[in-house]
Scaffold this motif. Structure first.
Motif, mmCIF file in Angstrom:
data_model
loop_
_atom_site.group_PDB
_atom_site.id
_atom_site.type_symbol
_atom_site.label_atom_id
_atom_site.label_comp_id
_atom_site.label_asym_id
_atom_site.label_seq_id
_atom_site.Cartn_x
_atom_site.Cartn_y
_atom_site.Cartn_z
ATOM 1 N N ASP A 106 0.649 -0.866 0.000
ATOM 2 C CA ASP A 106 -0.252 -0.290 0.122
ATOM 3 C C ASP A 106 1.111 1.227 -0.218
ATOM 4 O OD1 ASP A 106 -2.850 1.179 -0.401
ATOM 5 O OD2 ASP A 106 -2.087 1.366 1.667
ATOM 6 N N ILE A 107 2.269 1.402 -0.850
ATOM 7 C CA ILE A 107 2.671 2.305 -0.804
ATOM 8 C C ILE A 107 2.495 3.371 -1.713
ATOM 9 C CG2 ILE A 107 5.054 0.980 -0.623
ATOM 10 C CD1 ILE A 107 5.971 1.201 -3.071
ATOM 11 N N SER A 108 2.264 4.881 -1.576
ATOM 12 C CA SER A 108 2.016 5.842 -1.868
ATOM 13 C C SER A 108 2.899 6.545 -2.387
ATOM 14 C CB SER A 108 0.649 6.747 -1.535
ATOM 15 O OG SER A 108 -0.379 5.755 -1.607
ATOM 16 N N TYR A 109 3.410 7.847 -3.340
ATOM 17 C CA TYR A 109 4.067 8.869 -3.239
ATOM 18 C C TYR A 109 3.963 10.011 -3.991
ATOM 19 C CZ TYR A 109 9.056 10.659 -3.261
ATOM 20 O OH TYR A 109 10.178 11.254 -3.723
ATOM 21 N N ALA A 110 4.446 10.439 -3.677
ATOM 22 C CA ALA A 110 4.205 12.765 -4.347
ATOM 23 C C ALA A 110 4.969 13.505 -4.346
ATOM 24 C CB ALA A 110 2.841 14.172 -3.785
ATOM 25 N N TYR A 111 5.354 14.104 -5.462
ATOM 26 C CA TYR A 111 6.366 15.287 -5.926
ATOM 27 C C TYR A 111 6.194 16.382 -5.161
ATOM 28 C CZ TYR A 111 9.274 11.835 -7.757
ATOM 29 O OH TYR A 111 10.271 10.246 -8.441
ATOM 30 N N HIS A 112 6.605 17.172 -4.477
ATOM 31 C CA HIS A 112 6.324 19.040 -4.112
ATOM 32 C C HIS A 112 6.931 19.600 -4.020
ATOM 33 C CE1 HIS A 112 3.849 15.975 -0.917
ATOM 34 N NE2 HIS A 112 4.425 15.458 -0.849
ATOM 35 N N SER A 113 6.501 20.376 -4.140
ATOM 36 C CA SER A 113 7.092 21.685 -5.184
ATOM 37 C C SER A 113 5.834 22.388 -4.141
ATOM 38 C CB SER A 113 7.017 22.299 -6.634
ATOM 39 O OG SER A 113 5.365 22.515 -6.440
ATOM 40 N N PRO A 114 6.863 24.462 -3.746
ATOM 41 C CA PRO A 114 6.449 25.080 -3.059
ATOM 42 C C PRO A 114 4.837 25.899 -3.208
ATOM 43 C CG PRO A 114 8.844 25.787 -4.409
ATOM 44 C CD PRO A 114 7.780 24.311 -4.355
ATOM 45 N N LEU A 115 4.255 24.846 -4.638
ATOM 46 C CA LEU A 115 3.016 25.425 -4.798
ATOM 47 C C LEU A 115 2.296 23.944 -4.495
ATOM 48 C CD1 LEU A 115 3.743 28.326 -8.270
ATOM 49 C CD2 LEU A 115 3.494 28.475 -5.345
ATOM 50 N N CYS A 116 2.610 22.817 -5.161
ATOM 51 C CA CYS A 116 1.564 21.676 -4.951
ATOM 52 C C CYS A 116 2.468 20.190 -4.358
ATOM 53 C CB CYS A 116 0.783 21.879 -6.852
ATOM 54 S SG CYS A 116 2.099 21.716 -7.662
ATOM 55 N N ALA A 117 1.273 19.475 -4.792
ATOM 56 C CA ALA A 117 1.982 18.402 -4.550
ATOM 57 C C ALA A 117 1.266 17.305 -5.623
ATOM 58 C CB ALA A 117 1.692 17.353 -3.583
ATOM 59 N N THR A 118 2.086 16.698 -6.579
ATOM 60 C CA THR A 118 2.358 15.937 -7.747
ATOM 61 C C THR A 118 1.500 14.456 -7.228
ATOM 62 O OG1 THR A 118 2.838 17.677 -9.095
ATOM 63 C CG2 THR A 118 2.283 15.349 -10.235
ATOM 64 N N PRO A 119 0.932 13.699 -7.118
ATOM 65 C CA PRO A 119 0.814 12.393 -6.744
ATOM 66 C C PRO A 119 1.294 12.027 -7.833
ATOM 67 C CG PRO A 119 -1.832 13.662 -6.894
ATOM 68 C CD PRO A 119 -0.717 14.189 -7.373
ATOM 69 N N ALA A 120 2.268 10.814 -7.442
ATOM 70 C CA ALA A 120 2.934 9.528 -8.832
ATOM 71 C C ALA A 120 2.180 8.437 -8.712
ATOM 72 C CB ALA A 120 4.403 9.718 -8.024
ATOM 73 N N LEU A 121 2.076 8.258 -7.817
ATOM 74 C CA LEU A 121 2.059 6.491 -7.154
ATOM 75 C C LEU A 121 1.226 6.702 -5.895
ATOM 76 C CD1 LEU A 121 5.179 5.064 -7.007
ATOM 77 C CD2 LEU A 121 3.931 4.685 -8.844
ATOM 78 N N LEU A 133 15.899 4.850 -2.748
ATOM 79 C CA LEU A 133 16.785 5.615 -3.407
ATOM 80 C C LEU A 133 15.196 6.786 -2.782
ATOM 81 C CD1 LEU A 133 17.703 4.889 -6.729
ATOM 82 C CD2 LEU A 133 19.018 5.418 -4.536
ATOM 83 N N LEU A 134 14.387 6.036 -2.547
ATOM 84 C CA LEU A 134 13.140 7.184 -1.748
ATOM 85 C C LEU A 134 12.591 6.703 -1.038
ATOM 86 C CD1 LEU A 134 11.417 8.459 -5.319
ATOM 87 C CD2 LEU A 134 13.255 10.041 -4.205
ATOM 88 N N THR A 135 11.951 7.254 0.121
ATOM 89 C CA THR A 135 10.622 6.602 1.272
ATOM 90 C C THR A 135 9.678 6.864 1.040
ATOM 91 O OG1 THR A 135 13.030 6.431 1.878
ATOM 92 C CG2 THR A 135 10.957 6.711 3.547
ATOM 93 N N PRO A 136 9.333 5.282 0.787
ATOM 94 C CA PRO A 136 7.253 6.074 0.619
ATOM 95 C C PRO A 136 6.918 6.884 1.834
ATOM 96 C CG PRO A 136 8.391 3.543 0.925
ATOM 97 C CD PRO A 136 9.401 4.608 0.976
ATOM 98 N N GLU A 137 5.994 7.399 0.704
ATOM 99 C CA GLU A 137 5.158 8.480 2.272
ATOM 100 C C GLU A 137 3.905 8.043 2.811
ATOM 101 O OE1 GLU A 137 4.014 12.137 -0.410
ATOM 102 O OE2 GLU A 137 5.536 12.908 -0.059
ATOM 103 N N GLU A 138 3.785 7.337 2.191
ATOM 104 C CA GLU A 138 2.547 5.876 2.849
ATOM 105 C C GLU A 138 2.887 4.524 2.613
ATOM 106 O OE1 GLU A 138 -1.909 6.876 1.973
ATOM 107 O OE2 GLU A 138 -1.335 8.754 2.673
ATOM 108 N N GLY A 139 2.830 3.731 3.550
ATOM 109 C CA GLY A 139 2.696 2.060 3.391
ATOM 110 C C GLY A 139 4.128 2.076 3.115
ATOM 111 N N SER A 140 4.485 0.706 3.151
ATOM 112 C CA SER A 140 6.333 0.194 3.656
ATOM 113 C C SER A 140 6.509 -1.244 2.256
ATOM 114 C CB SER A 140 6.085 -1.018 4.788
ATOM 115 O OG SER A 140 5.492 0.140 5.797
ATOM 116 N N VAL A 141 7.760 -1.179 2.245
ATOM 117 C CA VAL A 141 8.029 -2.419 1.497
ATOM 118 C C VAL A 141 9.830 -3.360 2.358
ATOM 119 C CG1 VAL A 141 9.578 -2.742 -0.653
ATOM 120 C CG2 VAL A 141 8.651 -0.821 -0.570
#
Length: 253
Positions: A9-24, A57-65
């Motif tokens: 159940d992993i989720s990840y988003a890319y963040h900028s000063p203006l918004c978050a872009t969900p990737a997974l 190389l990245l850490t999930p924002e939610e969920g685990s591996v």
């Protein structure tokens, strides 16, 4: 049998000063030891992001591996990551293949002897002192694979490793490298845009949706024993049906 790799159940988003872009979003799947999994999906669906999460190389924002019972960061298993283009022109093929040994301070006489044996076995011994620009694309990819395998990874991650090659070379190199991976009994995950490549190499295909990537379907692949390489699989009677199933799952809304 307990899975070698568990993605929970992993989720990840890319963040900028203006918004978050969900990737997974909410990705879950398992991989058994020695299994070859291919992951396909539309451009921008987060396939490479997923591989970066699996590589640590990245850490999930939610969920685990997990690898076995251990969280990824605590697992003792080695992970090898093979990219599209990652040989250095200023290093010889032998020096490129030994790069991981250099970085990890494992460049012993025994390790270099093993590396030289691999160069011999994979047809690169006479080019050991050449530089990448002097070799064909297929030979460079074999050198990159040797560099990954010499570290004896338990999990091999391949991020579109054949995409820079012309079509004919891509077919032969994919056949070559997939055969090597199977002979070494590595657990492998391949990211690709090429559905035929996924079906011809893998034991199972995982299909992701458009961004944010979610698992749309999983399709297991079974071929008769005589179709024991990617090139042979493309001529198997089951191949067309699998291709249609993957395409249908990828195209559905």
């Amino acid at each position: 049998m307990e899975p070698f790799l568990r993605v929970c159940d992993i989720s990840y988003a890319y963040h900028s000063p203006l918004c978050a872009t969900p990737a997974l979003s909410g990705i879950s799947f398992t991989v058994n030891k020695g299994e070859f999994l291919a992951i396909v999906g539309p451009s921008g669906c987060g396939k490479s992001t997923l591989l970066s999460l699996l590589a640590g190389l990245l850490t999930p924002e939610e969920g685990s591996v997990y690898i076995g019972d251990a969280p990824l960061k605590e697992a003792q298993a080695g992970i090898g990551y093979m990219l599209q283009r990652d040989l250095f022109e200023w290093r010889s093929i032998r020096e490129n293949a030994a790069l991981g040994l250099d970085i990890r301070h494992r460049k012993t006489k025994a390790a270099m002897k093993t590396l030289d044996e691999m160069l011999e076995n994979y047809g690169l011994a006479e080019f050991a002192d050449a530089h990448p620009s002097e070799l064909s694309g297929g030979m460079r990819q074999r050198a990159a694979l040797i560099r990954t395998l010499i570290l004896k990874p338990d999990l091999l991650l391949l991020d579109e490793p054949f995409s820079a090659l012309d079509y004919q070379t891509r077919l032969t190199v994919c056949d070559d490298i997939a055969t090597i991976i199977r002979e070494t009994k590595k657990t492998a995950i391949l990211i690709t845009h090429d559905l035929a490549e996924a079906i011809s190499t893998a034991d199972r295909v995982l299909i992701l949706s458009a961004r944010p990537g979610q698992v749309k379907a999983e399709i297991s692949l079974t071929f008769a024993p005589q179709y024991d390489s990617p090139l042979k699989r493309r001529n198997a009677p089951e191949f067309t049906g699998y291709f249609q199933n993957v395409w249908r799952a990828l195209s559905s809304r």
